[in-house]
Design a protein around this motif. Structure first.
Motif, short mmCIF file in Angstrom:
data_model
loop_
_atom_site.label_atom_id
_atom_site.label_comp_id
_atom_site.label_asym_id
_atom_site.label_seq_id
_atom_site.Cartn_x
_atom_site.Cartn_y
_atom_site.Cartn_z
N GLN A 31 0.82 -1.21 0.00
CA GLN A 31 0.00 0.00 0.00
C GLN A 31 0.85 1.26 0.00
OE1 GLN A 31 -2.76 0.11 3.29
NE2 GLN A 31 -4.32 1.07 2.01
N ARG A 34 6.09 2.67 -3.83
CA ARG A 34 6.07 3.59 -4.97
C ARG A 34 6.68 2.90 -6.18
NH1 ARG A 34 4.64 8.73 -3.89
NH2 ARG A 34 4.54 9.31 -1.68
N ARG A 39 4.54 7.19 -7.96
CA ARG A 39 3.26 7.17 -7.26
C ARG A 39 3.10 5.87 -6.48
NH1 ARG A 39 1.71 9.46 -12.19
NH2 ARG A 39 1.06 7.43 -12.97
N THR A 41 1.12 2.59 -4.85
CA THR A 41 0.24 1.58 -5.46
C THR A 41 -1.21 2.03 -5.38
OG1 THR A 41 1.79 -0.11 -4.71
CG2 THR A 41 -0.38 -0.85 -5.44
N SER A 42 -1.93 1.85 -6.46
CA SER A 42 -3.32 2.29 -6.50
C SER A 42 -4.20 1.42 -5.60
CB SER A 42 -3.86 2.23 -7.93
OG SER A 42 -4.01 0.88 -8.35
N PRO A 43 -5.29 1.96 -5.08
CA PRO A 43 -6.22 1.17 -4.27
C PRO A 43 -6.79 -0.02 -5.04
CG PRO A 43 -6.67 3.52 -4.02
CD PRO A 43 -5.67 3.38 -5.12
N THR A 45 -5.25 -1.90 -7.23
CA THR A 45 -4.26 -2.97 -7.21
C THR A 45 -4.23 -3.66 -5.85
OG1 THR A 45 -2.89 -1.84 -8.86
CG2 THR A 45 -1.81 -3.52 -7.51
N GLU A 169 -11.49 1.07 -13.09
CA GLU A 169 -11.55 2.48 -12.71
C GLU A 169 -12.99 2.96 -12.62
OE1 GLU A 169 -7.33 3.55 -15.00
OE2 GLU A 169 -9.24 4.08 -15.91
N ILE A 188 -9.29 7.49 -9.64
CA ILE A 188 -7.88 7.15 -9.44
C ILE A 188 -7.49 6.16 -10.52
CG2 ILE A 188 -6.16 6.17 -7.88
CD1 ILE A 188 -7.30 8.82 -6.94
N LYS A 190 -5.04 3.67 -12.94
CA LYS A 190 -4.07 2.62 -12.70
C LYS A 190 -2.71 3.26 -12.43
CE LYS A 190 -1.95 -1.37 -15.02
NZ LYS A 190 -1.92 -2.16 -16.27
N GLY A 192 -2.25 4.88 -9.53
CA GLY A 192 -2.49 5.80 -8.43
C GLY A 192 -2.66 7.26 -8.81
N LYS A 193 -2.68 7.58 -10.09
CA LYS A 193 -2.81 8.97 -10.52
C LYS A 193 -4.26 9.42 -10.43
CE LYS A 193 -2.46 11.87 -14.64
NZ LYS A 193 -2.20 11.87 -16.11
#
Length: 382
Positions: A31, A34, A39, A41-43, A45, A169, A188, A190, A192-193
């Protein structure tokens, strides 16, 4: 590679770590990890890994078992049973999640050889995207407009196509994320952007019908009602108790409705169609969320229909020739000359032949009509 030791926040001793504890620590680390983009890790993922890992390590008592043949084969069997029958991309994604967790376990010193666990369980070959993934516009419109399908599904398909977004997404959207007057949706991406999706008027209308009076909760809901506390409240509609729609549900329903389409086909088709219609590379990157032009290129496969339509447009523009000012001036002069010849004064017009005029005059007198040459009433001839 040097071993990276992390604080064991659960207090277990090395060598007696259960899969549950190991996975929990891995997810905490993941979690905050980077990637190459900088960035975290995205939620999405983290959520996907959380779903996959317990299935992969089911039946393993402690992680030490992964250093012997029986434990390793158990993990391989779990992965094959759960995902080998699905799409190659899904299998490869789940396998990658397991491999990432195993690498973390090795870094902690909990297992000896992460690669050995998945030996013989290779990635499945994925067909390269081609023009077949670009679905015809008419078929997409017909699918979205077919009222035999659920409104929830048609709205989702419309948004997937209009935004060219990944299904994961769009499924994470909450009603609070929608900027409906401007037809935008905060998301958000892929990696985390944070970004905004852009959708069209058709999608806006369908959303209006779908949401009706709802003001909170997930935008897209499954039919399953959950009230036993087993699902995060953020994934539940507070009014109905229905949970957020999952990817597998989307995949299954679209496949059944379309005869074999994948949710990613809508993203692929939208980007190709927009490119065919003249969208710039910058437009497409803003639409899709891509940051690397090379990644975007695999979506741009001009189709025969698109090329034919563009060529027809070019031919039509060439056929609708617009004359220059000099050409128009010449045409105006010629028109003025024609008008001058047809609008001469009455006394300058050529007189008719005398013999023809006499014949007309004789006929007029015999019938008691006016003189054809004078246009005045004539009395009867005595």
């Amino acid at each position: 590679m040097s071993t990276v030791r992390h604080l064991n926040v659960f207090g277990d001793e090395v060598g007696a770590i259960s899969p549950a504890v190991g996975i929990a620590q891995f997810l905490v680390w993941l979690q905050g990890k980077r990637g190459r983009s900088g960035r975290i890790t995205s939620p999405q993922t983290v959520r996907a890994y959380t779903s996959a890992l317990p299935t992969a390590f089911a039946g393993i008592g402690v992680l030490d078992e992964l250093d012997d043949t029986v434990g390793r084969e158990r993990v391989r069997l779990n992965v094959r049973t759960a995902w080998a029958g699905g799409a190659p991309s899904t299998f490869n994604a789940r396998r990658a999640a397991v491999a990432s967790a195993l690498a973390y376990f090795e870094d902690q010193g909990w297992i000896d050889d992460a690669d050995a666990v998945l030996t013989g369980l290779d990635r499945e070959p994925q067909p390269k995207p081609d023009g077949l993934r670009v679905r015809p516009r008419e078929q997409i419109d017909a699918l979205i407009g077919d009222r035999r399908h659920r409104l929830e599904d048609r709205t989702l398909w419309a948004m997937l196509y209009a935004t060219a977004a990944r299904a994961e997404e769009v499924l994470q959207l909450d009603i609070a994320d929608l900027d409906r007057p401007n037809r935008r949706a905060r998301v958000i991406r892929k990696g985390g952007k944070a970004d905004e999706l852009m959708y069209d008027i058709r999608t806006a209308r369908l959303l209006g019908q779908l949401l009706a009076g709802r003001r909170s909760g997930p935008v897209f809901l499954s039919v399953r009602v959950v009230r036993d506390g087993t699902v995060d409240t953020r994934d539940i509609d507070p009014a109905t108790g229905r949970r957020r729609m999952g990817y597998r549900t989307v995949e299954r329903r679209l496949d059944a409705a379309s005869g074999g389409w994948d949710p990613h086909d809508l993203r692929h088709s939208r980007l190709t169609h927009a490119g065919e219609d003249g969208a710039t590379e910058a437009d497409l990157m803003l639409l899709s969320g891509h940051e690397d032009r090379r990644t975007l290129q695999r979506y741009l496969h001009p189709t025969k229909d698109g090329a034919h339509r563009r060529l027809d447009d070019i031919d039509a523009r060439r056929g609708a020739f617009t004359p220059s000012a000099d050409d128009l001036a010449d045409r105006i002069d010629r028109a003025a000359q024609r008008q001058a010849r047809t609008q001469l004064p009455a006394d300058t017009r050529p007189l008719p032949d005398v013999a023809v005029y006499d014949q007309l005059l004789t006929r007029s007198r015999d019938s008691g009509h006016t003189d054809p040459g004078r246009g005045q009433e004539q009395g009867p001839v005595s």
